[in-house]
Design an enzyme around this catalytic site. Structure first.
Site, PDB file in Angstrom:
ATOM      1  N   CYS A   1      41.703  40.033  40.886  1.00 25.94           N
ATOM      2  CA  CYS A   1      42.123  39.232  41.392  1.00 25.94           C
ATOM      3  C   CYS A   1      42.252  37.816  40.888  1.00 25.94           C
ATOM      4  O   CYS A   1      43.353  36.339  41.266  1.00 25.94           O
ATOM      5  CB  CYS A   1      40.792  38.594  42.479  1.00 25.94           C
ATOM      6  SG  CYS A   1      39.301  37.823  41.137  1.00 25.94           S
TER       7      CYS A   1
ATOM      8  N   CYS B   1      37.851  37.912  36.651  1.00 28.58           N
ATOM      9  CA  CYS B   1      38.486  38.862  36.845  1.00 28.58           C
ATOM     10  C   CYS B   1      39.990  39.198  36.391  1.00 28.58           C
ATOM     11  O   CYS B   1      40.870  39.241  37.246  1.00 28.58           O
ATOM     12  CB  CYS B   1      38.656  39.675  37.907  1.00 28.58           C
ATOM     13  SG  CYS B   1      38.421  40.412  39.489  1.00 28.58           S
TER      14      CYS B   1
ATOM     15  N   CYS C   1      37.996  38.372  46.556  1.00 29.12           N
ATOM     16  CA  CYS C   1      38.464  39.772  45.094  1.00 29.12           C
ATOM     17  C   CYS C   1      38.434  40.970  45.935  1.00 29.12           C
ATOM     18  O   CYS C   1      37.733  41.297  46.460  1.00 29.12           O
ATOM     19  CB  CYS C   1      37.742  39.711  44.561  1.00 29.12           C
ATOM     20  SG  CYS C   1      38.310  41.157  43.203  1.00 29.12           S
TER      21      CYS C   1
ATOM     22  N   CYS D   1      35.090  35.661  40.016  1.00 28.30           N
ATOM     23  CA  CYS D   1      35.907  35.847  40.514  1.00 28.30           C
ATOM     24  C   CYS D   1      36.053  35.436  41.823  1.00 28.30           C
ATOM     25  O   CYS D   1      35.605  34.194  42.337  1.00 28.30           O
ATOM     26  CB  CYS D   1      35.964  37.694  41.933  1.00 28.30           C
ATOM     27  SG  CYS D   1      35.482  39.017  40.345  1.00 28.30           S
TER      28      CYS D   1
END
Length: 355
Positions: A71, A68, A41, A37
């Site tokens: 994000c 992810c 995030c 991420c």
């Protein structure tokens, strides 16, 4: 590149604070989810021990982590380059596809331009990114209890034999030999210098090796015989402990390993390994010096063989043994990796007075 970043504690606090100043400069990889991420995030924050930090998206993907879905860490590069955006969209729509340069060309893109763009933003080509994603999907299916056929389909292989061959090249064993529960469980551990495979019983760690080590298939076969064929995919407590300790090692926090170990070797070999564990991080020894320290100065070649028989990389630090003239000598994980480990450990020596 890892130590160009701030220390683990600073980066973890930046993750908690969603510090935008690290946008594009640092990414967090979460061991428990296999996802990487941005530090901004909005997802629930993982425990510090489950986090490792990398300086580029390419490093995260090479270590086996997926982007992810909250994000979208690949999005800035996609927004900056229409070619990247189009190919990432195509990969999301067909993650199981066995992408080739011919496929990219048929989409109307110049191959050299695509290679340069992906290398610049991610440190790998589009084809390499697609291959990593496919194999990771298959591995995760097996870990979650899926069948080999399901893993093959998730990895995008139309041929069962091709999937078995690719899996065996990566992990040293065919997928059918590493499924279900067993006396020993195998799990994947991502590190900044390459993926590792760990094998553990409920109480002790039996193996920790880089997946590209040539001796890995032989080592796994030996352990499979010891476990009477009962090797499965999954994780016992010692694997989770060494995963956390490796995270601290590469984060620059600690070079100590306390995971309980199963040592498979003769009394002489175990004596050599015990002496190896006495070498402080940041220091090195020669084979002849090791032989003298165990009281057998004439056994230099036997010491070298015991060093090469080590199947607990980093924990038993055979990378700290060098030639009598100070040169790097053979290392099962590759000389480049040995050099990197010694560079990392010298950082611990320099940091010691300040600590």
């Amino acid at each position: 590149m890892l130590f160009d970043l701030p220390d683990h504690a600073t980066l973890y606090q930046a993750l908690l604070d969603r510090d935008e100043s690290y946008e594009g400069r640092a990414f967090v990889c979460v061991a428990t989810t296999g996802v990487f991420c941005r530090l901004t995030c909005p997802a629930r924050k993982p425990l510090a021990g489950n986090c490792s930090f990398r300086a580029s998206i390419g490093e995260c993907i090479e270590a086996g982590f997926r982007p992810c879905k909250r994000c979208h860490p690949l999005q800035p590069a996609a927004e900056a380059d229409p070619i990247i955006a189009a190919l990432l969209k195509a990969l999301d729509e067909r993650p199981e596809r066995r992408w080739s340069e011919g496929d990219v060309a048929r989409l109307g893109f110049d191959l050299s331009t695509v290679r340069r763009s992906f290398k610049r933003h991610f440190g790998m080509t589009f084809i390499e990114m697609a291959r990593q994603r496919r194999l990771r999907e298959g591995f995760e299916t097996l870990v979650l209890g899926g069948s080999v056929i399901a893993a093959q389909q998730d990895a995008g292989f139309t041929s069962p034999s091709a999937f078995r061959a690719a899996f065996a090249r990566l992990l040293g064993r065919a997928p059918g030999e590493l499924t279900g529960r067993g006396l020993l469980l195998a799990d994947w551990i991502a590190t900044p210098i390459g993926d590792m495979i760990a094998l553990s019983s409920a109480s002790q760690l039996h193996l920790l090796e880089f997946v590209d080590r040539k001796a890995l298939p032989t080592e796994l076969a030996r352990l499979q015989q010891l476990a009477k064929g009962e090797i499965g995919l999954g994780s016992y407590a010692p694997i989770e402990q060494i995963r956390a300790e490796l995270g601290r090692f590469f984060a620059g926090e600690s070079a100590d390993f306390a995971t309980p170990l199963a040592l498979h070797g003769s009394a002489f070999t175990r004596a050599v390994w015990a002496e190896l564990r006495q070498i402080p991080a940041g220091e090195t020894r020669s084979y002849s010096e090791l032989a003298r320290r165990i009281g057998q100065p004439a056994a230099v070649r036997a010491v070298a063989r015991a060093n090469g028989a080590n199947q607990l990389a980093l924990i038993i630090p055979c990378h700290r043994v060098i030639g009598a003239d100070g040169s790097l000598t053979g290392y099962g994980g590759g000389l480049w990796r040995k050099q990197k480990l010694l560079e990392i450990e010298r950082r611990y020596v320099r940091a010691a007075p300040a600590a």
